[in-house]
Design an enzyme around this catalytic site. Structure first.
Site, PDB file in Angstrom:
ATOM      1  N   LEU A  74      95.668  22.800  50.407  1.00 20.71           N
ATOM      2  CA  LEU A  74      95.654  21.741  51.422  1.00 20.71           C
ATOM      3  C   LEU A  74      96.177  20.426  50.871  1.00 20.71           C
ATOM      4  O   LEU A  74      96.997  19.764  51.487  1.00 20.71           O
ATOM      5  CB  LEU A  74      94.233  21.552  51.952  1.00 20.71           C
ATOM      6  CG  LEU A  74      93.755  22.621  52.915  1.00 20.71           C
ATOM      7  CD1 LEU A  74      92.376  22.278  53.432  1.00 20.71           C
ATOM      8  CD2 LEU A  74      94.718  22.764  54.082  1.00 20.71           C
TER       9      LEU A  74
ATOM     10  N   ARG B 193      71.988  23.401  49.976  1.00 22.33           N
ATOM     11  CA  ARG B 193      72.525  24.443  49.098  1.00 22.33           C
ATOM     12  C   ARG B 193      71.880  24.471  47.713  1.00 22.33           C
ATOM     13  O   ARG B 193      71.448  25.518  47.238  1.00 22.33           O
ATOM     14  CB  ARG B 193      74.032  24.242  48.913  1.00 22.33           C
ATOM     15  CG  ARG B 193      74.823  24.603  50.133  1.00 22.33           C
ATOM     16  CD  ARG B 193      76.298  24.349  49.922  1.00 22.33           C
ATOM     17  NE  ARG B 193      77.042  24.704  51.138  1.00 22.33           N
ATOM     18  CZ  ARG B 193      78.349  24.537  51.268  1.00 22.33           C
ATOM     19  NH1 ARG B 193      79.057  24.026  50.295  1.00 22.33           N
ATOM     20  NH2 ARG B 193      78.944  24.886  52.386  1.00 22.33           N
TER      21      ARG B 193
ATOM     22  N   ARG C 288      78.678  18.583  47.002  1.00 23.90           N
ATOM     23  CA  ARG C 288      79.544  18.430  48.164  1.00 23.90           C
ATOM     24  C   ARG C 288      78.868  18.984  49.409  1.00 23.90           C
ATOM     25  O   ARG C 288      78.237  20.040  49.350  1.00 23.90           O
ATOM     26  CB  ARG C 288      80.871  19.153  47.929  1.00 23.90           C
ATOM     27  CG  ARG C 288      81.815  19.067  49.101  1.00 23.90           C
ATOM     28  CD  ARG C 288      83.134  19.751  48.827  1.00 23.90           C
ATOM     29  NE  ARG C 288      83.023  21.181  48.622  1.00 23.90           N
ATOM     30  CZ  ARG C 288      82.827  22.057  49.598  1.00 23.90           C
ATOM     31  NH1 ARG C 288      82.708  21.659  50.843  1.00 23.90           N
ATOM     32  NH2 ARG C 288      82.749  23.342  49.323  1.00 23.90           N
TER      33      ARG C 288
END
Lengths: 228, 255, 637
Positions: C43, C330, C435
């Protein structure tokens, strides 16, 4: 010049040509069969139909030449595609399975060649009468006119065992060719989508089965002596 | 837990693009049914390296069925026997102890073999470069919601856009045609309003490039959609044919 | 090492617009005189190369894959965040900024993160215009979904293939520039070294992976968009080819490496099935919306899950974190799974796994509803494990997924070497120590489409233009270094395969520098890494030659870097004597086993400086100043 290239040289352009010429010839085959099925209506009906077909010289020959040209284009383009397709895979698979490809689509070229030779013989034999003049030269009275006795020409011509078997084999080839070809026309001409796909499949396959049945029926009844 | 298997592999070995290749036989021993097909080859390769032999070269990257790198024909079927699955997601539980498995590279003139099972698929990149995009430079975009797009069109575009560019369609086609690949991109962009200004140009350019690359011609067998790991439908090919006819009719070819 | 972040002055909200209004420009006629090398076509790389090409620069682009379209950004499933506030649920640029800073455990730079949040909306506009088929409502407008770590719905998605669709958008934009002659792509080409001339990055050395030929390319600037270093752990959700060679060798040429210990471990991956395992597969985090996580209460309970009665099950997330339950973040969820497995209550053949059970949800909503929500994920699970998750619970286990650390960059995304820009996961990023979901795609595209095109012009406009010849001494030296290393790898002719070393190193890291780290484990790791590396250079076996397609050699070359990089990773983890985000030190935890930050001593970026072969690297520090947000403790109880 690009327009010529786009139509006659590009892969998709030639698929259109194959589809359109195929569609025209399929239409002819169906009309031809429907005409021939009049044999079951008796001698007069079929003979009358034959007279009608031959009544206008210009239309008859225009039609014959047109159909011949279409067939020729279909064959030439098919050969060009076939040669390119072979060249596109110079090294063949060792396990050459051609997965998910049905028998009919694999037989398009073979079947096409067989049909081509059959049609040549068919024209030479029955249309021109070069091989069996005694069969083709039969005449009969329709009203007060003497006309070709197509009804008996067909019965005698196709009723002969060797000829009849040839007709049956050719019918198998044609049906197989159309089993793939008829449905394919819609895809090639861009007339298929997810919604219509199933309907197109059912209708075209049914049409081929009808054609197959009809085209087998005539030689069978002639050979078995059911029609006299 | 099912038992480990022993398999015989017949693998296409080819030193480089200029050389001729041939099938060679290897034994894969103690293959766990939980291994992926590529992990099975990894194990075979570890063994070959230990023996000082050249390992079997094959392409793979993400190994989760999305990057489109892995590419091998297993017993004549691209990506192997499980439908809608790339070879990296194919697991050995689909094979039986004692099986003999033939493994070959994609075969098509535009996909020359670089080594063993690795081919050069840059022809597909060149087809995209010919027109598989919407010309919008960075920063030129209108507000995202300025243009509503029906959910149906958007979903259908997504069906086509799911193509991972692996080339299995070409490998499976008896004519080595790339029509499913091309139709997926033409369909994806052609279904969206953003793709309309270049719709005719796109289909003309992409088909011209495809023909130039030496792919075969489509004969509507639909083998492509059967092996497609993302189940891209061959109805997009019909759409492509239609778009092409429109583009030619509008004179796009002489523009 | 001088660390000047070059953050523009002024209020946070106007820093970026002020920068854009005042940065140096390159006039249109001059742009074609500048050349840029872009390494990587994910990307960040593809969007940067395409945008620079559109502007008129001459771009040369490199990727190790066979096509630019295959970079690993393609595997991102969930979505991309943006502060559009379409659902009108109270989102704003500030909120996205704040969530990202907080999610990163207050270890990211405010100005960078604010800019990221600011340009997030442009990304969505750009991608829609490119034809990215984002999910839509029946009315034809874009739809959003919620994702971890946020209280608003700001995630745009394209089925479970968002990364793929965004990458194809960038790849297509790149393809357009290739056709226009502004970008040249070299695929199957791997960067082996960075070339620094007169203190500036002016080129790279590459190896053609088909012919083995080593050659050099020179340009006015070099852009690295080469992804993270997750594969150091051997097993990760990264693609097989992902590696840290470009970043590591740039580090050895003088680029500072920031926060290597920040690694993200994702809780919902499919467990390892055996020694043959080559990589791990992620299952979208969204599964935890309806799945309940549990293990047997009793150690060594080998009954099939469906035969274990409720009374013998421990829904440990629900008991431990009553308010967040199965939706805990997470890092927390991953550590909790590790704790129960360490206690011997893990499930599956290896004992390294926990159940993610949908039976309650299927009972409540019906199988059809679950199929609609997660059908493709259940299918993927079935492909890999051969098990039907509708009938018996899934087994999941945490796995290395993303690396927040990377090459240090300033506000311009330029590293400590002038002219070397680093984008996407490869830089030390905007994510701090952790993140949030759906932010990686946002960062990659922000860097490539909307940040670099401005900052690179500023660099060109403010430095003296020169492009050295690839025949110059620096290039020849770099080529020789790269080539010598390859020759050395081939000449060892020992008895162990590259993969066997990689697996050993990965396991060592996972055990000692994975979900939980301690001074002791890190020191053990450091000791053992040296031993493994030593054996690697003595006992490695690589077959084949250098001037051919040689996958074993490629792998060995990459692993040789991991052998060095792993050491830096552990050193950084050792020196960061606190717990934050993805970095959990067992010595620094609260009474109830949560991460305990030390803002007084560690509110900084640790930037490592290479000092030479066999010498101790130097740890530099960039202090993090929070002018707008207040640091707080994260709690999910």
């Amino acid at each position: 010049m690009n327009l010529i290239k786009a139509i006659f040289l590009s892969s998709v352009g030639r698929k259109y040509i194959m589809g359109l010429t195929g569609a025209a010839m399929s239409a002819f085959v169906f009309v031809h069969l429907l005409g021939n099925l009049q044999i079951f209506l008796g001698a007069d009906a079929l003979n009358k139909y034959a007279v009608l077909l031959h009544s206008n010289f210009a239309i008859l020959w225009g039609y014959r030449l047109g159909l011949g040209t279409i067939a020729l284009v279909h064959i030439v383009v098919a050969l060009s595609l076939w040669l390119e397709n072979r060249a596109a895979r110079p090294v063949k698979y060792v396990v050459n399975k051609q997965p998910y490809t049905d028998f009919a689509s694999k037989m398009m070229v073979c079947g096409g060649v067989a049909i081509f030779f059959f049609v040549i013989w068919h024209i030479v034999d029955l249309t021109c009468g070069l091989t069996r003049p005694d069969v083709v030269n039969q005449t009969t009275m329709l009203g007060d006119k003497q006309v070709a006795d197509v009804y008996h020409i067909v019965i005698k011509g196709i009723g002969h065992p060797v000829a009849g078997i040839c007709y049956l084999i050719a019918t198998c080839c044609l049906a197989l060719h159309l089993w793939h070809g008829l449905e394919s026309i819609f895809q090639s001409l861009g007339l298929r989508n997810k919604t219509y796909a199933l309907y197109i499949k059912i209708v075209t396959k049914a049409a081929v089965l009808f054609l197959f049945a009809g085209m087998c029926l005539i030689p069978l009844v002639c050979m078995l002596g059911i029609l006299k | 837990m099912s038992k480990d298997m022993n398999l015989t592999l017949k693998v296409w070995r080819q030193k480089d693009q200029a050389s001729n290749g041939k099938m060679e036989t290897y034994q894969a021993k103690k293959v766990s049914p939980d291994m992926s097909f590529l992990e099975m080859l990894d194990v075979v390769n570890e063994d070959l390296i230990q023996k000082g032999q050249d390992p079997i070269a094959f392409d793979s990257d993400c190994r989760e069925g999305i990057c489109g790198t892995c590419s091998m024909v297993i017993d004549g079927v691209p990506h192997g026997p499980q439908r809608g699955t790339t070879v990296c997601q194919l697991h050995m539980r689909h094979f039986k102890d004692g099986d003999t498995i033939a493994i070959e590279p994609w075969r098509a003139r535009p996909f020359p073999v670089l080594k063993d099972l690795i081919t050069n698929r840059s022809a597909l990149d060149r087809i995209i470069q010919a027109g598989g995009y919407i010309s919008v430079s960075t920063g030129n975009a209108p507000a995202a919601n300025a243009l509503p797009i029906s959910k149906k069109a958007s979903d259908e575009a997504m069906d086509a856009a799911a193509c991972i560019g692996c080339g299995a369609c070409v490998a499976a086609c008896k004519n080595a045609s790339a029509m499913l690949f091309v139709s997926a991109k033409v369909g994806h962009l052609g279904l969206l309003p953003q793709g309309q200004p270049e719709r005719d140009k796109r289909v003309w350019k992409m088909i011209s490039q495809m023909d130039k690359e030496g792919f075969g011609n489509c004969t509507n067998t639909y083998a492509c959609e059967s092996v497609c790991p993302k189940r891209v439908s061959a109805s997009f090919i019909a759409r492509l044919n239609r778009d092409y006819a429109v583009a030619v009719a509008k004179g796009e070819c002489d523009r | 090492m001088k660390l000047d972040a070059k953050i523009p002055s002024g209020p946070l909200e106007t820093k970026w617009s002020h920068y854009k209004e005042h940065c140096k420009l390159v006039n249109p006629a001059n742009k074609r005189k500048f050349s840029v090398i872009v390494v990587g076509t994910g990307l960040a790389g593809a969007s940067a190369a395409a945008s620079l090409g559109e502007l008129g620069y001459n771009v040369t682009c490199f990727c190790y894959q066979d096509s630019a379209r295959r970079a690993h950004s393609i595997a991102a499933q969930g979505g991309i965040n943006a502060a559009k506030n379409y659902p009108s649920d109270g989102d704003s640029v500030y909120r996205l900024f704040y969530d990202t800073i907080k999610g990163g455990d207050f270890r990211a730079r405010e100005a960078n993160v604010y800019r990221l949040a600011e340009v997030s909306n442009c990304i969505i506009d750009q991608c829609v215009a490119q034809g990215v088929p984002f999910a839509r409502e029946y009315g034809g407008l874009l739809t959003n979904r919620s994702f971890g770590g946020a209280q608003v719905s700001r995630t745009f998605y394209a089925r479970g293939q968002t990364g793929q669709q965004l990458l194809l958008g960038a790849y297509q934009a790149l393809s357009r520039q290739v056709a226009a002659g502004k970008v040249k792509i070299f695929s199957r080409t791997e960067m082996l070294d960075l070339v620094v001339v007169k203190g500036e990055a002016k080129g790279i050395v590459v190896r053609d992976m088909v012919t083995g030929k080593i050659s050099s390319y020179a340009a006015d600037a070099v852009v690295l968009a080469t992804g993270g270093y997750g594969n150091t752990f051997f097993l990760s959700t990264n693609a097989r080819g992902c590696n840290c060679m470009a970043a590591w060798r740039s580090y050895k040429r003088g680029a500072g490496f920031a926060n290597p210990c920040y690694t993200q471990i994702h809780p919902t991956c499919i467990p390892v099935s055996g020694d043959h395992q080559s990589k791990l597969t992620l299952m979208s985090e969204s599964l935890r919306n309806d799945g309940r996580v549990w293990v047997p209460k009793n150690k060594g309970d080998k009954r099939p899950p469906t035969q274990i009665p409720e009374s013998d099950r421990d829904y440990y997330l629900e008991t431990r974190y009553p308010s967040f339950g199965n939706l805990a973040p997470r890092d927390v969820t991953s550590r909790a799974a590790k704790l129960v497995c360490d206690a011997g209550r893990g499930v599956g053949p290896t004992g390294l796994g926990v159940y993610l059970d949908f039976s309650e949800a299927i009972g409540r909503l019906g199988r059809k509803a679950i199929e609609e929500r997660y059908g493709n994920l259940f299918e993927m699970y079935e492909r890999i494990t051969g098990e039907d998750a509708y009938e018996s619970p899934m087994r999941i286990f945490p796995a290395v997924h993303y690396t927040m650390g990377g090459l240090w960059v300033d506000y311009n995304l330029m590293s400590t070497i002038p002219g070397l820009f680093v984008l996407g996961e490869a830089n030390f990023s905007d994510h701090g120590a952790n993140r949030l979901g759906a932010s990686a795609l946002m960062q990659g595209l922000s860097d490539g489409y909307f940040v670099l095109p401005y900052t690179i012009a500023n660099y060109f406009g403010s430095s003296k233009k020169f492009v050295p010849s690839t025949d110059s001494e620096e290039f020849k030296e770099a080529e020789k270094t790269a080539s010598d290393r390859i020759k050395k790898l081939l000449s060892i002719n020992g008895s162990r395969t590259p993969t066997s070393f990689h697996r050993e190193l990965g396991k060592l890291l996972w055990d000692n520098c994975g979900m939980a780290r301690s001074e002791e484990s890190l020191k053990t790791a450091l000791k053992k890494i040296a031993v493994i590396r030593d054996e690697f250079w003595k006992n490695l076996k690589v077959v084949g030659a250098e001037n051919e397609l040689n996958q074993t050699l490629e792998l060995a070359n990459r692993i040789s870097d991991y052998m060095e990089f792993a050491e830096l990773l552990c050193k950084d983890a050792l020196e960061r004597r606190e717990s934050c985000g993805g970095h959990f030190r067992v010595e620094y935890q609260t009474e109830d086993n949560e991460a305990k930050r030390d803002d007084e001593n560690f509110a900084h970026v640790a930037v490592w400086e290479y000092t030479g072969e066999g010498k101790e690297p130097v740890r530099n520090v960039e202090p993090l100043k929070y002018e707008v947000v207040t640091m707080s403790q994260r709690s999910y109880k």
